[in-house]
Design a protein around this motif. Structure first.
Motif, PDB file in Angstrom:
ATOM      1  N   THR A 171       0.846  -1.193   0.000  1.00 22.36           N
ATOM      2  CA  THR A 171       0.000   0.000   0.000  1.00 22.36           C
ATOM      3  C   THR A 171       0.879   1.240   0.000  1.00 22.36           C
ATOM      4  O   THR A 171       1.872   1.302   0.722  1.00 22.36           O
ATOM      5  CB  THR A 171      -0.906   0.005   1.250  1.00 22.36           C
ATOM      6  N   PHE A 172       0.498   2.214  -0.798  1.00 25.15           N
ATOM      7  CA  PHE A 172       1.170   3.505  -0.765  1.00 25.15           C
ATOM      8  C   PHE A 172       0.150   4.594  -1.045  1.00 25.15           C
ATOM      9  O   PHE A 172      -0.961   4.330  -1.499  1.00 25.15           O
ATOM     10  CB  PHE A 172       2.349   3.572  -1.751  1.00 25.15           C
ATOM     11  N   GLN A 173       0.524   5.844  -0.703  1.00 25.64           N
ATOM     12  CA  GLN A 173      -0.385   6.970  -0.884  1.00 25.64           C
ATOM     13  C   GLN A 173       0.186   7.950  -1.901  1.00 25.64           C
ATOM     14  O   GLN A 173       1.394   8.152  -1.964  1.00 25.64           O
ATOM     15  CB  GLN A 173      -0.618   7.705   0.432  1.00 25.64           C
ATOM     16  N   LEU A 174      -0.719   8.520  -2.653  1.00 22.56           N
ATOM     17  CA  LEU A 174      -0.369   9.535  -3.637  1.00 22.56           C
ATOM     18  C   LEU A 174      -1.098  10.812  -3.252  1.00 22.56           C
ATOM     19  O   LEU A 174      -2.328  10.820  -3.157  1.00 22.56           O
ATOM     20  CB  LEU A 174      -0.790   9.073  -5.043  1.00 22.56           C
ATOM     21  N   HIS A 175      -0.351  11.873  -2.973  1.00 17.21           N
ATOM     22  CA  HIS A 175      -0.955  13.148  -2.595  1.00 17.21           C
ATOM     23  C   HIS A 175      -1.296  13.937  -3.853  1.00 17.21           C
ATOM     24  O   HIS A 175      -0.482  14.058  -4.763  1.00 17.21           O
ATOM     25  CB  HIS A 175      -0.019  13.949  -1.686  1.00 17.21           C
ATOM     26  N   ILE A 176      -2.511  14.465  -3.884  1.00 14.41           N
ATOM     27  CA  ILE A 176      -2.993  15.240  -5.032  1.00 14.41           C
ATOM     28  C   ILE A 176      -2.760  16.722  -4.728  1.00 14.41           C
ATOM     29  O   ILE A 176      -3.233  17.230  -3.707  1.00 14.41           O
ATOM     30  CB  ILE A 176      -4.503  14.988  -5.277  1.00 14.41           C
ATOM     31  N   PRO A 177      -2.038  17.443  -5.602  1.00 11.36           N
ATOM     32  CA  PRO A 177      -1.772  18.860  -5.320  1.00 11.36           C
ATOM     33  C   PRO A 177      -3.036  19.708  -5.458  1.00 11.36           C
ATOM     34  O   PRO A 177      -3.891  19.447  -6.302  1.00 11.36           O
ATOM     35  CB  PRO A 177      -0.725  19.245  -6.370  1.00 11.36           C
ATOM     36  N   LYS A 178      -3.129  20.716  -4.584  1.00 12.22           N
ATOM     37  CA  LYS A 178      -4.248  21.663  -4.673  1.00 12.22           C
ATOM     38  C   LYS A 178      -4.079  22.490  -5.942  1.00 12.22           C
ATOM     39  O   LYS A 178      -2.964  22.753  -6.392  1.00 12.22           O
ATOM     40  CB  LYS A 178      -4.263  22.590  -3.460  1.00 12.22           C
TER      41      LYS A 178
ATOM     42  N   TYR B 114       8.781   0.766  -7.264  1.00 13.66           N
ATOM     43  CA  TYR B 114       7.761   1.062  -8.263  1.00 13.66           C
ATOM     44  C   TYR B 114       7.925   2.521  -8.690  1.00 13.66           C
ATOM     45  O   TYR B 114       8.060   3.401  -7.844  1.00 13.66           O
ATOM     46  CB  TYR B 114       6.357   0.894  -7.676  1.00 13.66           C
ATOM     47  N   HIS B 115       7.902   2.758  -9.989  1.00 17.02           N
ATOM     48  CA  HIS B 115       7.952   4.119 -10.509  1.00 17.02           C
ATOM     49  C   HIS B 115       6.544   4.507 -10.938  1.00 17.02           C
ATOM     50  O   HIS B 115       5.894   3.757 -11.671  1.00 17.02           O
ATOM     51  CB  HIS B 115       8.930   4.216 -11.684  1.00 17.02           C
TER      52      HIS B 115
ATOM     53  N   GLY C 217      -6.892  16.246 -20.489  1.00 18.00           N
ATOM     54  CA  GLY C 217      -6.524  17.166 -21.561  1.00 18.00           C
ATOM     55  C   GLY C 217      -5.067  17.115 -21.962  1.00 18.00           C
ATOM     56  O   GLY C 217      -4.631  17.904 -22.792  1.00 18.00           O
ATOM     57  N   ASN C 218      -4.287  16.192 -21.399  1.00 19.20           N
ATOM     58  CA  ASN C 218      -2.871  16.123 -21.730  1.00 19.20           C
ATOM     59  C   ASN C 218      -2.451  14.652 -21.767  1.00 19.20           C
ATOM     60  O   ASN C 218      -2.761  13.890 -20.860  1.00 19.20           O
ATOM     61  CB  ASN C 218      -2.051  16.884 -20.681  1.00 19.20           C
ATOM     62  N   ASP C 219      -1.739  14.250 -22.801  1.00 22.63           N
ATOM     63  CA  ASP C 219      -1.309  12.857 -22.951  1.00 22.63           C
ATOM     64  C   ASP C 219       0.116  12.606 -22.467  1.00 22.63           C
ATOM     65  O   ASP C 219       0.631  11.505 -22.628  1.00 22.63           O
ATOM     66  CB  ASP C 219      -1.426  12.444 -24.422  1.00 22.63           C
ATOM     67  N   VAL C 220       0.736  13.613 -21.883  1.00 21.99           N
ATOM     68  CA  VAL C 220       2.106  13.485 -21.415  1.00 21.99           C
ATOM     69  C   VAL C 220       2.122  12.789 -20.054  1.00 21.99           C
ATOM     70  O   VAL C 220       1.350  13.130 -19.165  1.00 21.99           O
ATOM     71  CB  VAL C 220       2.770  14.876 -21.301  1.00 21.99           C
ATOM     72  N   GLU C 221       3.011  11.778 -19.911  1.00 24.48           N
ATOM     73  CA  GLU C 221       3.180  11.111 -18.619  1.00 24.48           C
ATOM     74  C   GLU C 221       4.043  11.990 -17.718  1.00 24.48           C
ATOM     75  O   GLU C 221       5.160  12.334 -18.057  1.00 24.48           O
ATOM     76  CB  GLU C 221       3.852   9.755 -18.793  1.00 24.48           C
ATOM     77  N   ILE C 222       3.486  12.323 -16.564  1.00 21.91           N
ATOM     78  CA  ILE C 222       4.185  13.174 -15.601  1.00 21.91           C
ATOM     79  C   ILE C 222       4.705  12.288 -14.468  1.00 21.91           C
ATOM     80  O   ILE C 222       3.908  11.664 -13.762  1.00 21.91           O
ATOM     81  CB  ILE C 222       3.227  14.241 -15.036  1.00 21.91           C
ATOM     82  N   PRO C 223       6.031  12.203 -14.275  1.00 18.45           N
ATOM     83  CA  PRO C 223       6.554  11.405 -13.159  1.00 18.45           C
ATOM     84  C   PRO C 223       6.078  12.009 -11.833  1.00 18.45           C
ATOM     85  O   PRO C 223       6.167  13.219 -11.625  1.00 18.45           O
ATOM     86  CB  PRO C 223       8.067  11.530 -13.290  1.00 18.45           C
ATOM     87  N   VAL C 224       5.567  11.156 -10.943  1.00 23.39           N
ATOM     88  CA  VAL C 224       5.072  11.647  -9.655  1.00 23.39           C
ATOM     89  C   VAL C 224       5.831  11.056  -8.469  1.00 23.39           C
ATOM     90  O   VAL C 224       5.615  11.471  -7.336  1.00 23.39           O
ATOM     91  CB  VAL C 224       3.556  11.410  -9.484  1.00 23.39           C
ATOM     92  N   GLY C 225       6.702  10.097  -8.696  1.00 23.62           N
ATOM     93  CA  GLY C 225       7.502   9.578  -7.591  1.00 23.62           C
ATOM     94  C   GLY C 225       7.715   8.081  -7.663  1.00 23.62           C
ATOM     95  O   GLY C 225       7.397   7.433  -8.662  1.00 23.62           O
ATOM     96  N   VAL C 226       8.243   7.555  -6.562  1.00 25.39           N
ATOM     97  CA  VAL C 226       8.504   6.123  -6.451  1.00 25.39           C
ATOM     98  C   VAL C 226       7.924   5.611  -5.137  1.00 25.39           C
ATOM     99  O   VAL C 226       7.786   6.350  -4.174  1.00 25.39           O
ATOM    100  CB  VAL C 226      10.022   5.797  -6.509  1.00 25.39           C
ATOM    101  N   ALA C 227       7.590   4.344  -5.135  1.00 21.46           N
ATOM    102  CA  ALA C 227       7.191   3.648  -3.918  1.00 21.46           C
ATOM    103  C   ALA C 227       8.174   2.496  -3.753  1.00 21.46           C
ATOM    104  O   ALA C 227       8.431   1.750  -4.703  1.00 21.46           O
ATOM    105  CB  ALA C 227       5.772   3.128  -4.025  1.00 21.46           C
ATOM    106  N   GLN C 228       8.722   2.349  -2.552  1.00 20.92           N
ATOM    107  CA  GLN C 228       9.756   1.352  -2.318  1.00 20.92           C
ATOM    108  C   GLN C 228       9.334   0.443  -1.172  1.00 20.92           C
ATOM    109  O   GLN C 228       8.881   0.902  -0.134  1.00 20.92           O
ATOM    110  CB  GLN C 228      11.055   2.055  -1.972  1.00 20.92           C
ATOM    111  N   PHE C 229       9.499  -0.874  -1.382  1.00 21.81           N
ATOM    112  CA  PHE C 229       9.155  -1.872  -0.382  1.00 21.81           C
ATOM    113  C   PHE C 229      10.335  -2.817  -0.208  1.00 21.81           C
ATOM    114  O   PHE C 229      10.918  -3.278  -1.179  1.00 21.81           O
ATOM    115  CB  PHE C 229       7.920  -2.685  -0.811  1.00 21.81           C
TER     116      PHE C 229
END
Length: 159
Positions: A53-60, A136-137, A144-156
Protein backbone atom coordinates in the motif's frame (compact mmCIF):
# COMPACT_ATOMS: atom_id res chain seq x y z
CA UNK A 1 -5.00 -17.33 -6.03
CA UNK A 2 -4.67 -19.12 -9.36
CA UNK A 3 -1.22 -17.62 -9.91
CA UNK A 4 -0.14 -18.84 -6.45
CA UNK A 5 -1.32 -22.35 -7.26
CA UNK A 6 0.55 -22.27 -10.57
CA UNK A 7 3.78 -21.18 -8.83
CA UNK A 8 3.36 -23.91 -6.20
CA UNK A 9 2.74 -26.55 -8.88
CA UNK A 10 5.77 -25.44 -10.92
CA UNK A 11 8.02 -25.51 -7.83
CA UNK A 12 6.73 -28.95 -6.87
CA UNK A 13 7.28 -30.34 -10.36
CA UNK A 14 10.74 -28.82 -10.56
CA UNK A 15 11.67 -30.36 -7.21
CA UNK A 16 10.28 -33.73 -8.23
CA UNK A 17 12.24 -33.59 -11.48
CA UNK A 18 15.47 -32.93 -9.59
CA UNK A 19 15.03 -35.85 -7.20
CA UNK A 20 15.09 -39.31 -8.70
CA UNK A 21 15.92 -42.78 -7.42
CA UNK A 22 19.65 -42.48 -8.09
CA UNK A 23 20.08 -39.53 -5.76
CA UNK A 24 19.12 -41.31 -2.53
CA UNK A 25 19.59 -45.00 -2.07
CA UNK A 26 20.14 -47.28 0.88
CA UNK A 27 22.73 -50.01 0.80
CA UNK A 28 21.19 -53.40 1.45
CA UNK A 29 24.33 -55.31 2.40
CA UNK A 30 23.32 -57.20 5.57
CA UNK A 31 26.90 -57.17 6.93
CA UNK A 32 27.06 -53.36 7.13
CA UNK A 33 24.99 -50.62 8.68
CA UNK A 34 22.63 -49.00 6.15
CA UNK A 35 23.58 -45.53 4.95
CA UNK A 36 22.34 -42.96 2.49
CA UNK A 37 24.46 -41.63 -0.34
CA UNK A 38 24.08 -38.59 -2.55
CA UNK A 39 21.32 -36.86 -0.59
CA UNK A 40 19.84 -33.66 -2.00
CA UNK A 41 17.85 -30.99 -0.25
CA UNK A 42 15.77 -28.58 -2.26
CA UNK A 43 15.24 -25.06 -1.02
CA UNK A 44 11.71 -24.09 0.00
CA UNK A 45 9.72 -21.69 -2.15
CA UNK A 46 11.23 -18.29 -1.43
CA UNK A 47 8.15 -16.27 -2.37
CA UNK A 48 5.37 -14.82 -0.28
CA UNK A 49 2.03 -13.22 -1.02
CA UNK A 50 1.78 -9.70 0.39
CA UNK A 51 -0.32 -6.55 0.17
CA UNK A 52 1.58 -3.39 -0.68
CA UNK A 53 0.00 0.00 0.00
CA UNK A 54 1.17 3.50 -0.77
CA UNK A 55 -0.38 6.97 -0.88
CA UNK A 56 -0.37 9.53 -3.64
CA UNK A 57 -0.96 13.15 -2.60
CA UNK A 58 -2.99 15.24 -5.03
CA UNK A 59 -1.77 18.86 -5.32
CA UNK A 60 -4.25 21.66 -4.67
CA UNK A 61 -5.20 23.69 -7.73
CA UNK A 62 -3.82 20.97 -10.00
CA UNK A 63 -5.47 19.47 -13.06
CA UNK A 64 -7.69 16.43 -12.56
CA UNK A 65 -5.98 13.03 -12.88
CA UNK A 66 -7.21 10.82 -15.69
CA UNK A 67 -4.67 8.01 -15.40
CA UNK A 68 -2.11 6.54 -13.02
CA UNK A 69 0.75 4.48 -14.46
CA UNK A 70 2.75 2.10 -12.27
CA UNK A 71 5.97 0.57 -13.57
CA UNK A 72 6.37 -2.71 -11.69
CA UNK A 73 9.87 -3.92 -10.73
CA UNK A 74 11.10 -7.24 -12.09
CA UNK A 75 11.52 -8.52 -8.52
CA UNK A 76 7.74 -8.98 -7.97
CA UNK A 77 4.64 -10.37 -9.66
CA UNK A 78 1.61 -8.12 -9.27
CA UNK A 79 -1.96 -9.22 -9.96
CA UNK A 80 -4.71 -6.95 -11.23
CA UNK A 81 -6.36 -7.08 -7.78
CA UNK A 82 -5.92 -3.38 -7.04
CA UNK A 83 -8.07 -1.04 -4.96
CA UNK A 84 -7.83 2.73 -4.88
CA UNK A 85 -9.40 4.63 -2.00
CA UNK A 86 -9.98 8.37 -1.67
CA UNK A 87 -9.12 10.42 1.42
CA UNK A 88 -12.46 9.40 3.01
CA UNK A 89 -11.72 5.68 2.59
CA UNK A 90 -14.25 5.25 -0.25
CA UNK A 91 -13.35 3.01 -3.19
CA UNK A 92 -12.81 4.84 -6.45
CA UNK A 93 -14.04 3.23 -9.64
CA UNK A 94 -11.11 2.28 -11.87
CA UNK A 95 -10.30 0.38 -15.04
CA UNK A 96 -7.05 -1.60 -14.99
CA UNK A 97 -4.86 -2.58 -17.93
CA UNK A 98 -1.74 -4.69 -17.42
CA UNK A 99 0.87 -4.46 -20.15
CA UNK A 100 4.01 -6.49 -19.36
CA UNK A 101 5.57 -4.77 -16.31
CA UNK A 102 3.30 -1.74 -16.52
CA UNK A 103 -0.08 -1.23 -14.85
CA UNK A 104 -2.29 1.49 -16.29
CA UNK A 105 -5.16 2.64 -14.09
CA UNK A 106 -7.81 4.72 -15.82
CA UNK A 107 -10.19 6.85 -13.79
CA UNK A 108 -13.62 6.93 -15.54
CA UNK A 109 -14.38 9.96 -13.36
CA UNK A 110 -11.23 12.11 -13.18
CA UNK A 111 -9.76 12.63 -9.72
CA UNK A 112 -9.93 16.32 -8.86
CA UNK A 113 -8.06 18.33 -6.24
CA UNK A 114 -11.09 17.96 -3.92
CA UNK A 115 -9.50 14.57 -3.17
CA UNK A 116 -6.30 15.31 -1.26
CA UNK A 117 -4.79 11.83 -1.42
CA UNK A 118 -5.25 8.41 -2.99
CA UNK A 119 -4.43 5.16 -1.25
CA UNK A 120 -3.31 2.51 -3.73
CA UNK A 121 -3.60 -1.10 -2.51
CA UNK A 122 -1.78 -3.76 -4.53
CA UNK A 123 -3.57 -6.70 -2.91
CA UNK A 124 -1.88 -9.86 -4.20
CA UNK A 125 1.80 -9.26 -4.80
CA UNK A 126 4.24 -12.17 -5.03
CA UNK A 127 7.56 -10.98 -3.67
CA UNK A 128 10.71 -12.83 -2.73
CA UNK A 129 11.44 -13.38 0.95
CA UNK A 130 15.05 -12.33 0.41
CA UNK A 131 16.62 -9.97 -2.05
CA UNK A 132 16.65 -6.33 -2.96
CA UNK A 133 13.96 -3.71 -2.44
CA UNK A 134 11.06 -3.49 -4.86
CA UNK A 135 10.88 -0.02 -6.38
CA UNK A 136 7.76 1.06 -8.26
CA UNK A 137 7.95 4.12 -10.51
CA UNK A 138 4.73 6.11 -10.75
CA UNK A 139 3.58 8.61 -13.32
CA UNK A 140 0.24 10.20 -14.09
CA UNK A 141 -1.72 11.78 -16.89
CA UNK A 142 -4.02 14.73 -16.36
CA UNK A 143 -7.23 15.56 -18.19
CA UNK A 144 -6.52 17.17 -21.56
CA UNK A 145 -2.87 16.12 -21.73
CA UNK A 146 -1.31 12.86 -22.95
CA UNK A 147 2.11 13.49 -21.42
CA UNK A 148 3.18 11.11 -18.62
CA UNK A 149 4.18 13.17 -15.60
CA UNK A 150 6.55 11.40 -13.16
CA UNK A 151 5.07 11.65 -9.66
CA UNK A 152 7.50 9.58 -7.59
CA UNK A 153 8.50 6.12 -6.45
CA UNK A 154 7.19 3.65 -3.92
CA UNK A 155 9.76 1.35 -2.32
CA UNK A 156 9.16 -1.87 -0.38
CA UNK A 157 11.73 -4.07 1.30
CA UNK A 158 11.38 -7.87 1.44
CA UNK A 159 10.58 -9.55 4.74
Amino acid sequence: MKRTLVYAAVCSLATAALIYAGYANAKTDNNKVANIENSLQSTPAAWQLVKQTFQLHIPKNGNALSQLIIDVPSTVAVSNDIDILDDKGQKIKINITVNSRRIIIDFPEPVTSSTTKLQINLNKVQQPILGSNSIYHLSAKVVGNDVEIPVGVAQFSPF
